[in-house]
Design a protein around this motif. Structure first.
Motif, PDB file in Angstrom:
ATOM      1  N   LEU A 184       4.842 -39.050  18.395  1.00 21.18           N
ATOM      2  CA  LEU A 184       5.560 -39.949  17.485  1.00 21.18           C
ATOM      3  C   LEU A 184       6.651 -39.199  16.722  1.00 21.18           C
ATOM      4  N   HIS A 185       6.358 -37.971  16.343  1.00 16.99           N
ATOM      5  CA  HIS A 185       7.356 -37.147  15.645  1.00 16.99           C
ATOM      6  C   HIS A 185       8.557 -36.867  16.556  1.00 16.99           C
ATOM      7  N   LEU A 186       8.286 -36.527  17.798  1.00 16.41           N
ATOM      8  CA  LEU A 186       9.374 -36.244  18.742  1.00 16.41           C
ATOM      9  C   LEU A 186      10.225 -37.485  19.015  1.00 16.41           C
ATOM     10  N   GLN A 187       9.611 -38.656  18.906  1.00 17.17           N
ATOM     11  CA  GLN A 187      10.343 -39.904  19.090  1.00 17.17           C
ATOM     12  C   GLN A 187      11.095 -40.315  17.825  1.00 17.17           C
ATOM     13  N   GLY A 188      10.881 -39.563  16.736  1.00 17.93           N
ATOM     14  CA  GLY A 188      11.544 -39.876  15.471  1.00 17.93           C
ATOM     15  C   GLY A 188      10.888 -40.993  14.688  1.00 17.93           C
ATOM     16  N   LYS A 189       9.673 -41.348  15.054  1.00 16.58           N
ATOM     17  CA  LYS A 189       8.982 -42.464  14.398  1.00 16.58           C
ATOM     18  C   LYS A 189       8.230 -42.051  13.146  1.00 16.58           C
ATOM     19  N   ILE A 190       7.834 -40.789  13.056  1.00 17.76           N
ATOM     20  CA  ILE A 190       7.159 -40.284  11.859  1.00 17.76           C
ATOM     21  C   ILE A 190       7.704 -38.903  11.527  1.00 17.76           C
ATOM     22  N   GLN A 191       7.524 -38.522  10.264  1.00 20.47           N
ATOM     23  CA  GLN A 191       7.919 -37.185   9.818  1.00 20.47           C
ATOM     24  C   GLN A 191       6.637 -36.397   9.555  1.00 20.47           C
ATOM     25  N   LEU A 192       6.506 -35.254  10.170  1.00 21.62           N
ATOM     26  CA  LEU A 192       5.333 -34.401   9.965  1.00 21.62           C
ATOM     27  C   LEU A 192       5.585 -33.417   8.840  1.00 21.62           C
ATOM     28  N   ARG A 193       4.502 -33.007   8.183  1.00 25.52           N
ATOM     29  CA  ARG A 193       4.609 -31.991   7.140  1.00 25.52           C
ATOM     30  C   ARG A 193       4.830 -30.640   7.788  1.00 25.52           C
ATOM     31  N   ASP A 194       5.515 -29.770   7.062  1.00 27.09           N
ATOM     32  CA  ASP A 194       5.620 -28.405   7.565  1.00 27.09           C
ATOM     33  C   ASP A 194       4.460 -27.581   6.991  1.00 27.09           C
ATOM     34  N   ALA A 195       4.313 -26.371   7.438  1.00 26.37           N
ATOM     35  CA  ALA A 195       3.182 -25.520   7.046  1.00 26.37           C
ATOM     36  C   ALA A 195       3.172 -25.255   5.552  1.00 26.37           C
ATOM     37  N   TYR A 196       4.353 -25.118   4.939  1.00 27.91           N
ATOM     38  CA  TYR A 196       4.415 -24.859   3.501  1.00 27.91           C
ATOM     39  C   TYR A 196       3.865 -26.037   2.701  1.00 27.91           C
TER      40      TYR A 196
END
Length: 80
Positions: free
Chosen positions: A53-65
């Motif tokens: 979903l992230h690669l499709q631009g449908k959701i934004q994932l958190r980064d490690a920080y």
């Protein structure tokens, strides 16, 4: 040589009956997953769906920080 096949559940029994009658085919016993292994597989599937979903631009994932900051905040809240 090893071959892996995916057989629909409703066809499995009849397929295995045919395969068992072939002399040169060796059938390994299927290993059952433990509850924790099943949970791990389900969690991994969910994670891969999230990445897709992230690669499709449908959701934004958190980064490690962001994740580390959230864990720190939870730890601080738990220690109070």
């Amino acid at each position: 040589m090893q071959v892996t096949l995916e057989i629909p559940d409703d066809k499995y029994a009849s397929f295995m009956e045919v395969v068992r009658n072939i002399r040169f085919v060796k059938i390994r016993k299927e290993e059952k997953l433990t509850a924790s292994q099943k949970e791990f597989v389900e969690d991994l599937k969910h994670s891969l769906e999230q990445v897709e979903l992230h690669l499709q631009g449908k959701i934004q994932l958190r980064d490690a920080y962001e994740l580390l900051e959230e864990l720190k905040n939870e730890e601080l809240a738990d220690s109070k």
